[in-house]
Design a protein around this motif. Sequence first.
Motif, mmCIF file in Angstrom:
data_model
loop_
_atom_site.group_PDB
_atom_site.id
_atom_site.type_symbol
_atom_site.label_atom_id
_atom_site.label_comp_id
_atom_site.label_asym_id
_atom_site.label_seq_id
_atom_site.Cartn_x
_atom_site.Cartn_y
_atom_site.Cartn_z
ATOM 1 N N UNK A 221 0.862 -0.972 -0.010
ATOM 2 C CA UNK A 221 0.014 0.072 0.002
ATOM 3 C C UNK A 221 0.784 1.270 0.102
ATOM 4 N N UNK A 222 2.165 1.265 0.655
ATOM 5 C CA UNK A 222 2.727 2.275 0.897
ATOM 6 C C UNK A 222 3.259 2.516 -0.375
ATOM 7 N N UNK A 223 3.922 1.591 -1.167
ATOM 8 C CA UNK A 223 4.509 1.567 -2.522
ATOM 9 C C UNK A 223 3.515 2.432 -3.327
ATOM 10 N N UNK A 224 2.080 1.841 -3.453
ATOM 11 C CA UNK A 224 1.331 2.185 -4.353
ATOM 12 C C UNK A 224 0.956 3.691 -4.033
ATOM 13 N N UNK A 225 0.786 3.989 -2.722
ATOM 14 C CA UNK A 225 0.032 5.317 -2.531
ATOM 15 C C UNK A 225 1.028 6.251 -2.591
ATOM 16 N N UNK A 226 2.249 6.115 -2.099
ATOM 17 C CA UNK A 226 3.384 6.928 -2.463
ATOM 18 C C UNK A 226 3.437 7.201 -3.779
ATOM 19 N N UNK A 227 3.364 6.156 -4.757
ATOM 20 C CA UNK A 227 3.564 6.509 -6.199
ATOM 21 C C UNK A 227 2.491 7.525 -6.814
ATOM 22 N N UNK A 228 1.143 7.109 -6.101
ATOM 23 C CA UNK A 228 -0.085 7.920 -6.494
ATOM 24 C C UNK A 228 0.039 9.445 -6.461
ATOM 25 N N UNK A 229 0.456 9.395 -5.051
ATOM 26 C CA UNK A 229 0.424 10.866 -4.447
ATOM 27 C C UNK A 229 1.566 11.685 -5.175
ATOM 28 N N UNK A 230 2.772 11.050 -5.205
ATOM 29 C CA UNK A 230 3.880 11.636 -6.081
ATOM 30 C C UNK A 230 3.403 11.752 -7.583
ATOM 31 N N UNK A 231 2.802 10.730 -8.336
ATOM 32 C CA UNK A 231 2.226 11.330 -9.530
ATOM 33 C C UNK A 231 1.349 12.413 -9.715
ATOM 34 N N UNK A 232 0.549 12.551 -8.645
ATOM 35 C CA UNK A 232 -0.596 13.697 -8.801
ATOM 36 C C UNK A 232 -0.093 14.868 -8.166
ATOM 37 N N UNK A 233 0.482 14.863 -7.141
ATOM 38 C CA UNK A 233 0.728 16.151 -6.306
ATOM 39 C C UNK A 233 2.432 16.325 -6.168
ATOM 40 N N UNK A 234 3.236 15.528 -6.912
ATOM 41 C CA UNK A 234 4.666 15.388 -6.459
ATOM 42 C C UNK A 234 5.256 16.659 -6.965
ATOM 43 N N UNK A 235 5.892 17.460 -5.993
ATOM 44 C CA UNK A 235 6.669 18.766 -6.536
ATOM 45 C C UNK A 235 7.989 18.651 -6.096
ATOM 46 N N UNK A 236 8.190 18.482 -4.580
ATOM 47 C CA UNK A 236 9.472 18.680 -3.932
ATOM 48 C C UNK A 236 10.101 17.401 -3.865
ATOM 49 N N UNK A 237 11.335 17.269 -4.651
ATOM 50 C CA UNK A 237 12.201 16.131 -4.453
ATOM 51 C C UNK A 237 12.625 15.832 -3.183
ATOM 52 N N UNK A 238 13.118 14.677 -2.520
ATOM 53 C CA UNK A 238 13.093 14.386 -1.312
ATOM 54 C C UNK A 238 14.486 15.071 -0.870
ATOM 55 N N UNK A 283 4.851 12.665 -1.962
ATOM 56 C CA UNK A 283 4.426 11.225 -1.945
ATOM 57 C C UNK A 283 4.612 10.213 -0.723
ATOM 58 N N UNK A 284 5.804 10.809 -0.260
ATOM 59 C CA UNK A 284 6.236 10.200 1.034
ATOM 60 C C UNK A 284 5.396 10.426 2.122
ATOM 61 N N UNK A 285 4.763 11.634 2.344
ATOM 62 C CA UNK A 285 3.954 11.969 3.535
ATOM 63 C C UNK A 285 2.562 11.290 3.258
ATOM 64 N N UNK A 286 2.242 11.743 1.924
ATOM 65 C CA UNK A 286 0.779 11.098 1.691
ATOM 66 C C UNK A 286 0.762 9.487 1.775
ATOM 67 N N UNK A 287 1.580 8.876 1.326
ATOM 68 C CA UNK A 287 1.641 7.455 1.603
ATOM 69 C C UNK A 287 2.005 7.116 3.041
ATOM 70 N N UNK A 288 2.487 7.668 3.758
ATOM 71 C CA UNK A 288 2.876 7.488 5.261
ATOM 72 C C UNK A 288 1.336 7.556 5.944
ATOM 73 N N UNK A 289 0.428 8.592 5.489
ATOM 74 C CA UNK A 289 -0.733 8.755 6.174
ATOM 75 C C UNK A 289 -1.744 7.592 5.691
ATOM 76 N N UNK A 290 -1.892 7.407 4.553
ATOM 77 C CA UNK A 290 -2.743 6.299 3.838
ATOM 78 C C UNK A 290 -2.273 5.074 4.218
ATOM 79 N N UNK A 291 -0.970 4.725 4.545
ATOM 80 C CA UNK A 291 -0.687 3.467 5.030
ATOM 81 C C UNK A 291 -1.019 3.016 6.509
ATOM 82 N N UNK A 292 -1.018 4.245 7.078
ATOM 83 C CA UNK A 292 -1.309 4.131 8.563
ATOM 84 C C UNK A 292 -2.967 3.814 8.520
#
Lengths: 465, 444
Positions: A221-238, A283-292
């Motif tokens: 889930x973290x993989x998929x949601x981080x990818x999706x959040x990054x795809x749609x909202x991603x702006x700041x690289x890590x 993606x990282x933060x969005x993935x974190x919350x969705x995974x929890x």
Amino acid sequence: MRPGKPFEGETDIDDRYGDLDSRTDSDIPEIPPSSDRTPEILKRALSGLSSRWKNWWIRGILTLTMISLFFLIIYMGSFMLMLLVLSIQVKCFHEIITIGYRVYRSYDLPWFRTLSWYFLLCVNYFFYGETVADYFATFVQREEQLQFLIRYHRFISFALYLAGFCMFVLSLVKKHYRLQFYMFAWTHVTLLITVTQSHLVIQNLFEGMIWFLVPISSVICNDITAYLFGFFFGRTPLIKGCRVCFTLLPIHPLKRPFLGSAVLSFISSFTKLSLSPKKTWEGFIGGFFSTVVFGFIAAYVLSKYQYFVCPVEYRSDVNSFVTECEPSELFQLQSYSLPPFLKAVLRRETVSLYPFQIHSIALSTFASLIGPFGGFFASGFKRAFKIKDFANTIPGHGGIMDRFDCQYLMATFVHVYITSFIRGPNPSKLLQQLLVLQPEQQLNIYKTLKTHLIEKGILQPSLKV
Amino acid sequence: MRSSGAFKIDTDNTFQALELESEAKVDGETASDSESRVDTASLPPSADDTPEVLNRALSNLSSRWKNWWVRGILTLAMIAFFFIIIYLGPMVLMMIVMCVQIKCFHEIITIGYNVYHSYDLPWFRTLSWYFLLCVNYFFYGETVTDYFFTLVQREEPLRILSKYHRFISFTLYLTGFCMFVLSLVKKHYRLQFYMFGWTHVTLLIVVTQSHLVIHNLFEGMIWFIVPISCVICNDIMAYMFGFFFGRTPLIKLSPKKTWEGFIGGCFATVVFGLLLSYVMSGYRCFVCPVEYNNDTNSFTVDCEPSDLFRLQEYNIPGVIQSVIGWKTVRMYPFQIHSIALSTFASLIGPFGGFFASGFKRAFKIKDFANTIPGHGGIMDRFDCQYLMATFVNVYIASFIRGPNPSKLVQQFLTLRPDQQLHIFNTLKSHLIDKGMLTAAPEDE
């Protein structure tokens, strides 16, 4: 997206080992792109779409296929799951070893392929012997030959490993010492990574299928949601985000103590890091919350069923695995009183949760915060050896190892978590060890246990001892 | 005469030169000291590191005998040192094992740095030592919890550390892993992964072996002393036999080893093992498991010797009866086990030595390091011990004793009450079956 063959363009001679070792990465040429392996049927179906969306669809379809395969195997039971874990382990081992062969061009080394597989067999035999002996205690007690194998299991495994070690030493060939040592070390590190992880996964599985399903699903889930959040909202690289935080640190340049300057030099080396440029903070933060949230919900759904919650046991009468038991306290609904601010939001006094859901928060947090480091490790490895993917097995995704790189740390964490916080040692294993002792020792232990149990009130003291 | 740590990565020619030289050695000469060979073209001859005292004392001897004397004197010095430490007791032995482990780790890691010219890689030295610390913490924690159970339960911080020990060790390791990932630098990925792999293989070899040695030690000092002495004796005897009688080379990897040395060493080691175990089995301080006494807060070795260490009569098979003229012989059962240990030390132990020789040839180094004059590094002395420690540990676990009873009791106490009751009842029925307990119907 395409797996490649490394080292097409290299011109260095075999014997120039020094160059092979101390070359910097830039000296190694890039991999030429290889042929497209997507099945024909998918290609025809998606021939009308543009290439970016076509890729997205291929990945999507394969993802759904893998998830349905996963559900199917869960339905089929724990034994099938064990077999699946074993096959994945063997495939991962094969992929990493093949990369090693290509890196060192050592495909023709005498004996080496045989020895690598032999070592895999030995280590698996050792680990499965330890697990099987624990869980199949009753089954094992009946058969005479199995008794012998269990009693001297460590000795037999060690003898097998030693035979492999001696064969390695005897197979050392004059001009290829260094290559052979490299492959030996490569095999051992791969075994350490893949085989130990897979056995920890199986031990988690035997604890209860939920301990296998929730962590793996959290990582996926973290993989998929981080990818999706990054795809749609991603702006700041890590990386950039780190640099921004770094400049905000309130340390006066002239007053930095030694430790401070060490930390700063570390952070500055981090900012030069360019692994995984497509990962973003959003993606990282969005993935974190969705995974929890996902972990929380999945834990709630799964905790209801005995099938997932009970430890897997082998019943000798029916000669199969059963998962039937009285669910432990972890999986019984309890009321928790909400802290005040949540009370105001939800307008309820208490909420009934499974205690396991609290644990699932810890598991999901680990999956989203530390799991990606496994992914960075694998990315670094791929960049180090100039390969796009570990192998070519799954179209659109690469090799099996590509899918399981984040799971690597998760399995160990879950195992350590279970042994530290959830339960103690395995009762049947303890019983087995007790039965192996000398009779006098058994008697001593019996007396100690009896006094302990009487003290605790679990056993009623009898008049005649 | 021997190479120091600074060496160059060689090209084709030197590799071949090294091989040709070893061929010449096999043809013409008997098993003589490898150090007396002329250095190969590429390795710069380093300074002689023998202490001045020895140099002056032996200045008038020829170079071949001088080398022999230096090695001899250092061997005796090391053996004397070994005896002193045994006298000082198990705690000091544990510390010595730990120091040897750290030095071996340092030697192998330094070779890795030199091979990969990676001394300047960011953070890598720190990370290697950090991983060593983590793995040692994990292993020592497990051992300490087992053997110092009562001490640990009393002190509150120690109790928490031991309860969550695995979790804490895993967290420490994970921190190191994440630091490694964060420290990856653009142009040096491959080097960094190589050093990561090198560190982990070294940890696997060095640290696990040293902890198995300590487990053996706690089983009884005799389980520590006899195997190590057998390996040392095999080394020395094979060398002597090879020196005086050596003619047929054994393996290409180590051209100075010969079949005569190998077989002679095997027989001599078995006899030595028998004699040594006979002598040692008489003393309690060697034979008893090491225990930590809470009252005196120290290690004690005091117990009733087990069956293994009590003299028993054995009937001599007919063949030997006619030779020796005795019907029976009184031996300790441990001496039978010592035959197995000595056989392993002489037959399989040398493979550890061949492995180390292959490693040295692969990376074009003469010795692991320069610590002991005449002998090379610490790792050079301990390469054959490598497999021995694991073998002894596996042997003990399989044939001598089962699991540790106090550890089982500890584990039992952490179970749930219903599990405890179930185990207790099963144990009770088992003991009643065996006749150790009389069935008491009032017991629940």
